[in-house]
Design an enzyme around this catalytic site. Structure first.
Site, PDB file in Angstrom:
ATOM      1  N   GLY A  13      43.293   3.474  66.412  1.00 55.95           N
ATOM      2  CA  GLY A  13      43.019   2.952  67.756  1.00 55.95           C
ATOM      3  C   GLY A  13      43.835   1.714  68.114  1.00 55.95           C
ATOM      4  CG  ASN A  14      45.246  -1.150  65.106  1.00 56.74           C
ATOM      5  OD1 ASN A  14      45.366   0.033  64.757  1.00 56.74           O
ATOM      6  ND2 ASN A  14      45.729  -2.139  64.387  1.00 56.74           N
ATOM      7  CE  LYS A 131      37.047  10.710  65.771  1.00 58.81           C
ATOM      8  NZ  LYS A 131      37.570   9.973  64.630  1.00 58.81           N
ATOM      9  CE  LYS A 215      43.965   8.200  63.639  1.00 54.76           C
ATOM     10  NZ  LYS A 215      42.636   7.713  63.389  1.00 54.76           N
ATOM     11  CE  LYS A 277      40.746   4.946  59.725  1.00 56.07           C
ATOM     12  NZ  LYS A 277      41.266   5.834  60.753  1.00 56.07           N
TER      13      LYS A 277
HETATM   14  N1  ADP Z   1      35.171   0.610  53.182  1.00 53.74           N
HETATM   15  C1  ADP Z   1      35.893   0.197  54.221  1.00 53.74           C
HETATM   16  N2  ADP Z   1      37.087  -0.419  54.012  1.00 53.74           N
HETATM   17  C2  ADP Z   1      37.814  -0.844  55.060  1.00 53.74           C
HETATM   18  N3  ADP Z   1      37.444  -0.670  56.367  1.00 53.74           N
HETATM   19  C3  ADP Z   1      36.284  -0.046  56.630  1.00 53.74           C
HETATM   20  C4  ADP Z   1      35.455   0.418  55.575  1.00 53.74           C
HETATM   21  N4  ADP Z   1      34.357   1.010  56.133  1.00 53.74           N
HETATM   22  C5  ADP Z   1      34.492   0.904  57.463  1.00 53.74           C
HETATM   23  N5  ADP Z   1      35.640   0.270  57.771  1.00 53.74           N
HETATM   24  C6  ADP Z   1      36.054   0.048  59.170  1.00 53.74           C
HETATM   25  O1  ADP Z   1      36.776   1.184  59.566  1.00 53.74           O
HETATM   26  C7  ADP Z   1      37.776   0.777  60.503  1.00 53.74           C
HETATM   27  C8  ADP Z   1      38.801   1.873  60.634  1.00 53.74           C
HETATM   28  O2  ADP Z   1      38.190   2.929  61.318  1.00 53.74           O
HETATM   29  P1  ADP Z   1      38.474   3.208  62.869  1.00 53.74           P
HETATM   30  O3  ADP Z   1      38.598   1.921  63.615  1.00 53.74           O
HETATM   31  O4  ADP Z   1      37.499   4.204  63.317  1.00 53.74           O
HETATM   32  O5  ADP Z   1      39.876   3.877  62.710  1.00 53.74           O
HETATM   33  P2  ADP Z   1      41.159   4.032  63.597  1.00 53.74           P
HETATM   34  O6  ADP Z   1      42.089   2.934  63.164  1.00 53.74           O
HETATM   35  O7  ADP Z   1      41.640   5.372  63.184  1.00 53.74           O
HETATM   36  O8  ADP Z   1      40.792   3.931  65.045  1.00 53.74           O
HETATM   37  C9  ADP Z   1      38.285  -0.517  59.908  1.00 53.74           C
HETATM   38  O9  ADP Z   1      38.960  -1.313  60.866  1.00 53.74           O
HETATM   39  C10 ADP Z   1      36.980  -1.167  59.424  1.00 53.74           C
HETATM   40  O10 ADP Z   1      36.387  -1.935  60.464  1.00 53.74           O
HETATM   41  N1   CP Z   2      40.356  12.035  67.347  1.00 53.25           N
HETATM   42  C1   CP Z   2      40.277  10.881  66.639  1.00 53.25           C
HETATM   43  O1   CP Z   2      40.150  10.890  65.416  1.00 53.25           O
HETATM   44  O2   CP Z   2      40.307   9.717  67.386  1.00 53.25           O
HETATM   45  P1   CP Z   2      40.113   8.231  66.875  1.00 53.25           P
HETATM   46  O3   CP Z   2      41.094   8.014  65.772  1.00 53.25           O
HETATM   47  O4   CP Z   2      40.409   7.380  68.084  1.00 53.25           O
HETATM   48  O5   CP Z   2      38.711   8.098  66.408  1.00 53.25           O
END
Ligand code: ADP
Ligand code: CP
Length: 315
Positions: A13-14, A131, A215, A277
């Site tokens: 997302g970032n 999700k 994703k 992940k």
């Molecule tokens: N065990 C963990 N180690 C590191 N981050 C974690 C953990 N559990 C949850 N997180 C959180 O998960 C986030 C990543 O997931 P998310 O923001 O949904 O992913 P994306 O970057 O794909 O959008 C990290 O920024 C952190 O806040």
């Molecule tokens: N589809 C999907 O995994 O989206 P995010 O990474 O934004 O959760």
């Protein structure tokens, strides 16, 4: 001569949004342009890359917009909202990455493939939405939306409450043949938002279904299908942790498949964020010995490819 290393990059997302900016298309393009500088560096370092992006916030907002406008124009179904998110995010990556490559005198086409991914209609995920999509709410707002609109809402990794939807496993990338054809000459943006989830009918036709595929898991499917060397999952954190957000948090630089599986079992990774992940990374590392998965932040991507940071998962 050995071929260049193939890297499938999953963008979190970032890479698409900055929380300090308004959630406009203009802001997204601004962020994508910065993200593209990092991606272009990886391409210039000699790696062959494909890009898979998330769409949780974007598809959630498209759904909210289409629901809000239903008095004026019929609401779009969920799968169409997913396709729309692939289109506009891919369009921004095409603009941003082409520009970042051109600045480095690297002339490579960047093309978005609107990608469908087959899921099982009986996947148990349809009974247990996990999700997170769309904006963050306070607990009070989330619970009110749940009552008023029938949404399932859950707390998301200590960051607030969000609507959650089913996230079935990606089984088959429908457009994989095209992606293989493009690979050698083109940077493909594909399986965006995990791919548009479709089920396969008995007559062979495909039908969109209301869900959002993860994703990272779709990127893993793609990495296996493309015989990639590295699956690189880029997110907000530099490393995966155990005891995340607790006083005894420990950041991990290297994980064997066995260690990762043990930590998964012990519940160290939040479902809907870090768990998919780590699962994707483990599945990829397990698929053929020698394959490596990296979980790190966008800003450390190049260093992580050089083995200098991030969390590396391998056999
Ligand atoms: N065990 C963990 N180690 C590191 N981050 C974690 C953990 N559990 C949850 N997180 C959180 O998960 C986030 C990543 O997931 P998310 O923001 O949904 O992913 P994306 O970057 O794909 O959008 C990290 O920024 C952190 O806040
Ligand atoms: N589809 C999907 O995994 O989206 P995010 O990474 O934004 O959760």
């Amino acid at each position: 001569m050995s071929r260049p290393k193939r890297v499938v990059i999953a963008l979190g997302g970032n890479a698409l949004e900055d929380k300090s900016l308004p959630t406009t298309a203009e802001s997204q393009l601004q962020v994508v342009k910065k993200t593209s500088e990092y991606l272009a560096e990886i391409s210039c370092a000699g790696y062959e890359i494909a890009i898979v992006h998330g769409n949780g916030p974007q598809v959630g907002r498209i759904l909210l917009a289409t629901e809000a406008a239903k008095e004026i124009t019929p609401a779009m179904p969920f799968d169409v909202c997913g396709a729309m998110s692939q289109g506009y995010i891919g369009y921004h990556i095409q603009q941003g990455l082409k520009l970042a490559l051109a600045k480095r005198n690297r002339i490579l086409p960047v093309v978005t493939v609107v990608t469908q991914v087959v899921v099982d209609k009986d996947d148990k995920a349809f009974q247990n939405p996990t999700k997170p999509i769309g904006p963050f709410y306070t607990e009070e707002e989330g619970k009110r939306l749940s009552e008023e609109k029938g949404y399932t809402v859950k707390e998301d990794s200590g960051r607030g409450w969000r609507r959650v939807v089913p996230s079935p496993m990606p089984k088959r990338i429908v457009e994989i043949g095209t992606i293989k054809t493009l690979w050698d000459t083109t940077i493909a943006v594909t399986c965006g938002g995990g791919g548009i989830p479709v089920i396969e009918n008995e007559d062979g036709s495909l039908e969109g279904i209301a869900a959002v595929i993860d994703k990272d898991l779709a990127a893993e499917r793609l990495a296996e299908d493309m015989d990639a060397d590295i699956l690189m999952i880029l997110t907000e954190v530099e490393k995966v942790s155990i005891n995340f957000n607790k006083p005894n948090q420990e950041d991990l630089s290297h994980l064997t498949i066995k260690e990762a599986e043990q930590f998964i079992e012990e519940g160290h990774f939040a479902p809907g964020s870090m768990l998919p992940k780590v699962l994707a990374a483990v599945n990829f590392a397990k698929s053929i010995p020698g394959r490596k998965a990296i979980i790190t932040s966008l800003y450390k991507a190049e260093d992580a490819l050089a083995g200098k940071c991030g969390t590396i998962i391998e056999s």
